[in-house]
Design an enzyme around this catalytic site. Structure first.
Site, PDB file in Angstrom:
ATOM      1  N   CYS A  12       0.863  -1.183   0.000  1.00 30.51           N
ATOM      2  CA  CYS A  12       0.000   0.000   0.000  1.00 30.51           C
ATOM      3  C   CYS A  12       0.897   1.230   0.000  1.00 30.51           C
ATOM      4  O   CYS A  12       2.050   1.157  -0.438  1.00 30.51           O
ATOM      5  CB  CYS A  12      -0.977  -0.022   1.181  1.00 30.51           C
ATOM      6  SG  CYS A  12      -0.203  -0.030   2.811  1.00 30.51           S
ATOM      7  N   ASN A  15       2.236   1.372   4.437  1.00 21.42           N
ATOM      8  CA  ASN A  15       2.517   0.095   5.111  1.00 21.42           C
ATOM      9  C   ASN A  15       2.176   0.131   6.608  1.00 21.42           C
ATOM     10  O   ASN A  15       2.807  -0.530   7.423  1.00 21.42           O
ATOM     11  CB  ASN A  15       3.979  -0.347   4.910  1.00 21.42           C
ATOM     12  CG  ASN A  15       4.277  -1.800   5.299  1.00 21.42           C
ATOM     13  OD1 ASN A  15       5.400  -2.124   5.682  1.00 21.42           O
ATOM     14  ND2 ASN A  15       3.310  -2.671   5.221  1.00 21.42           N
ATOM     15  N   CYS A  17      -1.563   0.576   7.341  1.00 21.42           N
ATOM     16  CA  CYS A  17      -3.004   0.263   7.398  1.00 21.42           C
ATOM     17  C   CYS A  17      -3.358  -0.936   6.517  1.00 21.42           C
ATOM     18  O   CYS A  17      -3.547  -2.042   7.016  1.00 21.42           O
ATOM     19  CB  CYS A  17      -3.851   1.476   6.981  1.00 21.42           C
ATOM     20  SG  CYS A  17      -3.696   2.893   8.096  1.00 21.42           S
ATOM     21  N   ARG A  18      -3.479  -0.738   5.210  1.00 25.99           N
ATOM     22  CA  ARG A  18      -4.031  -1.781   4.338  1.00 25.99           C
ATOM     23  C   ARG A  18      -3.116  -2.985   4.158  1.00 25.99           C
ATOM     24  O   ARG A  18      -3.567  -4.139   4.275  1.00 25.99           O
ATOM     25  CB  ARG A  18      -4.393  -1.180   2.968  1.00 25.99           C
ATOM     26  CG  ARG A  18      -5.536  -0.182   3.056  1.00 25.99           C
ATOM     27  CD  ARG A  18      -5.643   0.651   1.803  1.00 25.99           C
ATOM     28  NE  ARG A  18      -4.489   1.531   1.634  1.00 25.99           N
ATOM     29  CZ  ARG A  18      -4.280   2.309   0.586  1.00 25.99           C
ATOM     30  NH1 ARG A  18      -5.144   2.294  -0.410  1.00 25.99           N
ATOM     31  NH2 ARG A  18      -3.215   3.091   0.546  1.00 25.99           N
ATOM     32  N   SER A  19      -1.848  -2.761   3.824  1.00 23.05           N
ATOM     33  CA  SER A  19      -1.008  -3.929   3.533  1.00 23.05           C
ATOM     34  C   SER A  19      -0.677  -4.767   4.769  1.00 23.05           C
ATOM     35  O   SER A  19      -0.662  -6.007   4.662  1.00 23.05           O
ATOM     36  CB  SER A  19       0.248  -3.554   2.732  1.00 23.05           C
ATOM     37  OG  SER A  19       1.069  -2.659   3.419  1.00 23.05           O
ATOM     38  N   ASP A 129      -8.229   3.857   0.855  1.00 20.89           N
ATOM     39  CA  ASP A 129      -7.295   4.318   1.891  1.00 20.89           C
ATOM     40  C   ASP A 129      -8.112   4.822   3.086  1.00 20.89           C
ATOM     41  O   ASP A 129      -8.851   5.791   2.956  1.00 20.89           O
ATOM     42  CB  ASP A 129      -6.450   5.448   1.281  1.00 20.89           C
ATOM     43  CG  ASP A 129      -5.428   5.995   2.251  1.00 20.89           C
ATOM     44  OD1 ASP A 129      -5.484   5.666   3.454  1.00 20.89           O
ATOM     45  OD2 ASP A 129      -4.578   6.780   1.800  1.00 20.89           O
TER      46      ASP A 129
HETATM   47  P1  4NP Z   1      -1.855   2.736   4.082  1.00 21.97           P
HETATM   48  O1  4NP Z   1      -2.544   4.050   4.678  1.00 21.97           O
HETATM   49  O2  4NP Z   1      -1.272   3.134   2.746  1.00 21.97           O
HETATM   50  O3  4NP Z   1      -3.014   1.803   3.952  1.00 21.97           O
HETATM   51  O4  4NP Z   1      -0.817   2.305   5.098  1.00 21.97           O
HETATM   52  C1  4NP Z   1      -1.926   5.293   4.767  1.00 21.97           C
HETATM   53  C2  4NP Z   1      -1.017   5.543   5.767  1.00 21.97           C
HETATM   54  C3  4NP Z   1      -0.443   6.802   5.864  1.00 21.97           C
HETATM   55  C4  4NP Z   1      -0.781   7.786   4.966  1.00 21.97           C
HETATM   56  C5  4NP Z   1      -1.688   7.537   3.969  1.00 21.97           C
HETATM   57  C6  4NP Z   1      -2.245   6.282   3.856  1.00 21.97           C
HETATM   58  N1  4NP Z   1      -0.215   9.077   5.087  1.00 21.97           N
HETATM   59  O5  4NP Z   1      -0.589   9.966   4.308  1.00 21.97           O
HETATM   60  O6  4NP Z   1       0.617   9.294   5.982  1.00 21.97           O
END
Ligand code: 4NP
Length: 162
Positions: A12, A15, A17-19, A129
């Site tokens: 993602c 790294n 939340c989703r992954s 996201d």
């Molecule tokens: P992820 O979520 O890609 O699912 O881990 C996010 C984590 C952090 C951010 C965006 C999405 N950020 O903008 O910091």
């Protein structure tokens, strides 16, 4: 002689939340099916903002409601991952494009797929996201990924991705 384990990498943006959720869910399904010797999972982010951080606590709480444990520390996707993994699963189109940008010759393109390609019940094309939203978004990510991971596991077991 036993063959090498099949190696999955979930990717993602951050790294956190989703992954890591996809990794935790897949490891849960792997353990339930006693496939630990046959399938290995890891996760990474295309961005470096959160390198070293544990999974987001909102994501961890949503996963815990489904008895899924999230582990690990964020790391950034690296070109060496193209060789190290058999299949690379991008959570959304932006992740997909950012991964492929690192494969300028296109030699690993066949290894990179969208996670939602494996959904069996949900019609979403991307894992949304959840980072800037509320609790419902985190719960939705878990439900969607449970569907995609079940579909992915069944294809890996059938050898459909070899
Ligand atoms: P992820 O979520 O890609 O699912 O881990 C996010 C984590 C952090 C951010 C965006 C999405 N950020 O903008 O910091």
């Amino acid at each position: 002689m036993a063959s090498d384990p099949y190696k999955l990498l979930f990717v993602c943006l951050g790294n956190i939340c989703r992954s890591p959720s996809a990794e935790g869910i897949m490891n849960h399904l792997i353990a339930a099916n006693q496939l630990q010797d046959q399938i290995i999972c890891d996760s990474a982010g295309t961005a470096s903002y959160h390198v070293g951080s544990p999974p987001d606590r909102r994501m961890t709480a949503a996963a815990a409601k489904r008895q899924i444990n999230l582990t690990g520390q964020a790391r950034q996707f690296d070109r060496s991952d193209f060789e190290a993994f058999d299949l690379i699963l991008a959570m959304d189109q932006e992740n997909y494009a950012n991964i492929l940008r690192l494969d300028s010759s296109g030699q690993y393109r066949h290894k990179v797929k969208l996670m939602c390609d494996f959904c069996q019940n949900y019609s979403d094309r991307e894992v949304p996201d959840p980072y800037y939203g509320g609790e419902a978004g985190f719960n939705y990510v878990i439900e969607l990924l449970l569907d995609a991971c079940n579909g992915l596991l069944s294809q890996v077991r059938q050898g459909a991705l070899d």
